[in-house]
Design a protein around this motif. Structure first.
Motif, PDB file in Angstrom:
ATOM      1  N   ILE A 220     -31.496  36.240 -62.489  1.00 53.96           N
ATOM      2  CA  ILE A 220     -31.896  36.177 -63.807  1.00 53.96           C
ATOM      3  C   ILE A 220     -31.121  35.709 -64.818  1.00 53.96           C
ATOM      4  O   ILE A 220     -31.526  34.930 -65.594  1.00 53.96           O
ATOM      5  CB  ILE A 220     -32.529  37.706 -64.205  1.00 53.96           C
ATOM      6  CG1 ILE A 220     -33.678  38.100 -63.311  1.00 53.96           C
ATOM      7  CG2 ILE A 220     -32.842  37.775 -65.891  1.00 53.96           C
ATOM      8  CD1 ILE A 220     -33.904  39.680 -63.758  1.00 53.96           C
ATOM      9  N   ILE A 221     -29.940  36.035 -64.690  1.00 52.55           N
ATOM     10  CA  ILE A 221     -28.991  35.346 -65.499  1.00 52.55           C
ATOM     11  C   ILE A 221     -28.792  33.777 -65.466  1.00 52.55           C
ATOM     12  O   ILE A 221     -29.010  33.108 -66.130  1.00 52.55           O
ATOM     13  CB  ILE A 221     -27.624  35.909 -65.433  1.00 52.55           C
ATOM     14  CG1 ILE A 221     -27.598  37.322 -65.796  1.00 52.55           C
ATOM     15  CG2 ILE A 221     -26.345  35.024 -66.008  1.00 52.55           C
ATOM     16  CD1 ILE A 221     -26.242  38.162 -65.352  1.00 52.55           C
ATOM     17  N   TYR A 264     -33.952  44.051 -67.253  1.00 48.80           N
ATOM     18  CA  TYR A 264     -32.892  43.472 -66.867  1.00 48.80           C
ATOM     19  C   TYR A 264     -32.207  42.766 -68.241  1.00 48.80           C
ATOM     20  O   TYR A 264     -31.114  42.780 -68.382  1.00 48.80           O
ATOM     21  CB  TYR A 264     -33.061  42.702 -65.748  1.00 48.80           C
ATOM     22  CG  TYR A 264     -32.931  43.311 -64.224  1.00 48.80           C
ATOM     23  CD1 TYR A 264     -33.400  44.771 -64.258  1.00 48.80           C
ATOM     24  CD2 TYR A 264     -32.194  42.804 -63.099  1.00 48.80           C
ATOM     25  CE1 TYR A 264     -33.239  45.429 -63.135  1.00 48.80           C
ATOM     26  CE2 TYR A 264     -32.402  43.383 -61.989  1.00 48.80           C
ATOM     27  CZ  TYR A 264     -32.575  44.758 -61.870  1.00 48.80           C
ATOM     28  OH  TYR A 264     -32.434  45.362 -60.833  1.00 48.80           O
ATOM     29  N   ILE A 265     -33.374  41.940 -68.682  1.00 46.40           N
ATOM     30  CA  ILE A 265     -33.079  41.031 -69.997  1.00 46.40           C
ATOM     31  C   ILE A 265     -32.560  42.329 -71.081  1.00 46.40           C
ATOM     32  O   ILE A 265     -31.597  41.807 -71.743  1.00 46.40           O
ATOM     33  CB  ILE A 265     -34.238  40.298 -70.580  1.00 46.40           C
ATOM     34  CG1 ILE A 265     -34.319  39.164 -69.498  1.00 46.40           C
ATOM     35  CG2 ILE A 265     -33.567  39.697 -71.742  1.00 46.40           C
ATOM     36  CD1 ILE A 265     -35.590  38.323 -69.943  1.00 46.40           C
ATOM     37  N   SER A 266     -33.222  43.239 -71.264  1.00 49.49           N
ATOM     38  CA  SER A 266     -32.821  44.316 -72.273  1.00 49.49           C
ATOM     39  C   SER A 266     -31.332  44.876 -71.887  1.00 49.49           C
ATOM     40  O   SER A 266     -30.429  45.186 -72.813  1.00 49.49           O
ATOM     41  CB  SER A 266     -33.529  45.485 -72.222  1.00 49.49           C
ATOM     42  OG  SER A 266     -33.349  46.530 -71.207  1.00 49.49           O
ATOM     43  N   TYR A 267     -30.918  45.062 -70.495  1.00 45.68           N
ATOM     44  CA  TYR A 267     -29.412  45.338 -70.160  1.00 45.68           C
ATOM     45  C   TYR A 267     -28.276  44.156 -70.784  1.00 45.68           C
ATOM     46  O   TYR A 267     -27.555  44.627 -71.040  1.00 45.68           O
ATOM     47  CB  TYR A 267     -29.471  45.723 -68.763  1.00 45.68           C
ATOM     48  CG  TYR A 267     -30.217  46.788 -68.186  1.00 45.68           C
ATOM     49  CD1 TYR A 267     -30.474  47.838 -68.883  1.00 45.68           C
ATOM     50  CD2 TYR A 267     -30.778  46.517 -66.805  1.00 45.68           C
ATOM     51  CE1 TYR A 267     -31.449  48.671 -68.455  1.00 45.68           C
ATOM     52  CE2 TYR A 267     -31.541  47.600 -66.366  1.00 45.68           C
ATOM     53  CZ  TYR A 267     -31.946  48.443 -67.232  1.00 45.68           C
ATOM     54  OH  TYR A 267     -32.715  49.454 -66.554  1.00 45.68           O
ATOM     55  N   TYR A 295     -30.919  33.095 -75.911  1.00 47.63           N
ATOM     56  CA  TYR A 295     -29.711  32.134 -75.956  1.00 47.63           C
ATOM     57  C   TYR A 295     -28.563  32.915 -75.824  1.00 47.63           C
ATOM     58  O   TYR A 295     -28.449  34.309 -75.849  1.00 47.63           O
ATOM     59  CB  TYR A 295     -29.636  32.030 -77.643  1.00 47.63           C
ATOM     60  CG  TYR A 295     -30.603  30.798 -78.166  1.00 47.63           C
ATOM     61  CD1 TYR A 295     -30.646  29.756 -77.913  1.00 47.63           C
ATOM     62  CD2 TYR A 295     -31.664  31.533 -78.825  1.00 47.63           C
ATOM     63  CE1 TYR A 295     -31.545  28.756 -78.506  1.00 47.63           C
ATOM     64  CE2 TYR A 295     -32.644  30.403 -79.576  1.00 47.63           C
ATOM     65  CZ  TYR A 295     -32.604  29.432 -79.180  1.00 47.63           C
ATOM     66  OH  TYR A 295     -33.829  28.498 -79.446  1.00 47.63           O
ATOM     67  N   ILE A 296     -27.479  32.336 -75.067  1.00 48.22           N
ATOM     68  CA  ILE A 296     -26.383  33.053 -74.388  1.00 48.22           C
ATOM     69  C   ILE A 296     -25.270  33.186 -75.604  1.00 48.22           C
ATOM     70  O   ILE A 296     -25.238  32.315 -76.437  1.00 48.22           O
ATOM     71  CB  ILE A 296     -25.845  32.198 -73.504  1.00 48.22           C
ATOM     72  CG1 ILE A 296     -24.783  32.954 -72.341  1.00 48.22           C
ATOM     73  CG2 ILE A 296     -25.157  30.893 -73.786  1.00 48.22           C
ATOM     74  CD1 ILE A 296     -24.631  32.334 -70.883  1.00 48.22           C
TER      75      ILE A 296
END
Length: 410
Positions: A220-221, A264-267, A295-296
């Motif tokens: 996902i990352i 997972y995005i929330s983590y 955005y990273i």
């Protein structure tokens, strides 16, 4: 210990909040400079007449404090050290390692004449229990990796190096302050970034949430890194990963994949690794519930995970603009006007700006594409196009055209 370099954008915020009856919570990704900001503030207190005995500064990652495991041992230890006369400044670094730390903090506030400063490397520090216990009695100051302006202060360059060349280094290495010690050595810098990345994944996500599958999380990352600045939905990402066999879709009855991705995005958001940005309907003046952009926190991590590449420059520049708008205390949204998209709608107080970001406006086709959404907005708020061009044209019928590097250095 390496020399502390001032970061006035954050130090000033701490000074402005000094002695106010609010707990100051300094958040941000690991190694972004939170401890250094506290050290700078500690020095500021000493230089401004606060006695050493009236400052208690504890870094809970040090083994010196290994016996402080819960809120009671923390409370007992600190209580014994609080000054008998005058206000005591309590500075706690990486406080999230103390179980129920919020109970001790609230008790210090009630029992003593103290001014409290806390850092932590994940958003769980501001969990529901804490927010409930201290509702309205804290202020969050989010520290970010170096802006381009700070990047120029942190590194030394030969006199003949242009800002454009320095900006290329910024795109390649990102803004994690610790990299300054490696003076643009790519191999060593990547080793450091790898270490920070692994710690974020391990300590802020895997150790905290037992159900996380590391392999899925990494995929996902990488997907988010590859699609920075693109509109995505958890379901779409889930579908891509399900096709690859990374996540089970539960026989297609309902998309568990999408729900898993969302979790997972929330983590990743809670560990300050990614930001998700919602969309705003400019005409209807309302937030839309579907489809975000991600955005990273720092491009150095993206380059570490995908390799440094020139492709996709538009979205990389967009990422830099997004982070800069956050540093300047704007609330940021993606704009939608009819079927057109505005890269950013940035708001604070009574101010609003519409921003488009592109590498260059030299091609007439690109210029027309970038101008069209801004031309469709009929209000009188400022509209800006940021690019890397250096041109005598600085306006298109009232839409400002600015050089991105100049804008970052304003």
């Amino acid at each position: 210990m390496s020399e502390l370099i001032n970061r006035p954008i954050y130090l000033e915020q701490l000074i402005q909040h000094k002695d106010k009856d609010l707990i100051k919570i300094i958040t941000g990704i690991r190694r972004c400079g939170k401890s250094s900001i506290l050290d700078l503030f500690h020095d500021y207190l000493l230089k401004n007449g606060i006695k050493k005995s009236n400052i208690i500064h504890i870094n809970l990652e040090s083994l010196k404090y290994r016996d402080l495991k819960d809120y009671i041992s923390l409370y007992d230890y600190v209580s014994r050290k609080i000054a008998k006369k005058g206000k005591t400044y309590l500075i706690f670094d990486e406080l999230q390692s103390i179980e129920h730390w919020e109970k001790a903090i609230e008790s210090f506030r009630i029992d003593f004449d103290v001014d409290i400063y806390i850092t932590g490397s994940n958003a769980y520090l501001l969990s529901t229990e804490f927010s409930t216990l201290l509702s309205g009695r804290y202020v969050e100051i989010c520290i970010m990796p170096l802006s381009f302006k700070e990047f120029l202060d942190f590194y030394k360059y030969p006199a003949n190096v242009t800002n454009e060349e320095k900006f290329q280094k910024y795109l390649q290495f990102g803004g994690m302050p610790v990299l300054r010690e490696y003076d643009f050595n790519e191999v060593r810098s990547n080793q450091v970034l790898e270490g920070i990345y692994s710690t974020v994944i391990l300590k802020d996500i895997l150790q905290r949430v037992n159900s996380v599958d590391q392999n899925t999380l990494q995929k996902i990352i990488k997907y988010l890194c590859s699609n920075i600045g693109s509109i995505t939905s958890p379901n779409n990402i889930g579908n891509v990963l399900s096709t690859e066999g990374s996540i089970n879709k539960n026989n297609g009855k309902n998309n568990i994949a999408g729900k898993t991705v969302e979790k997972y995005i929330s983590y990743l958001r809670n560990s300050f690794f990614f930001y998700s940005v919602g969309r705003y309907d400019v005409k209807g003046r309302q937030l839309l519930k579907t489809l975000d952009k991600n955005y990273i926190i720092d491009l150095g991590f993206r380059n570490l995970l995908l390799g440094y590449r020139e492709a996709d420059r538009g979205h990389i520049l967009e990422n830099i603009v997004f982070l800069e708008l956050l540093r300047r205390n704007y609330k940021v949204y993606i704009g939608k006007i009819g079927d057109k998209e505005v890269d950013f709608v940035a708001e604070k107080a009574s101010e609003k700006i519409y921003i488009q970001v592109t590498e260059s406006m030299i091609s007439p086709e690109v210029a027309e594409r970038e101008l069209r959404p801004l031309q469709a907005i009929k209000d009188n708020y400022e509209k800006i196009i940021l690019s890397l061009d250096r041109s005598f044209i600085n306006s298109f019928n009232g839409i400002k055209a600015l050089n991105l590097i100049d804008w970052l250095l304003e």
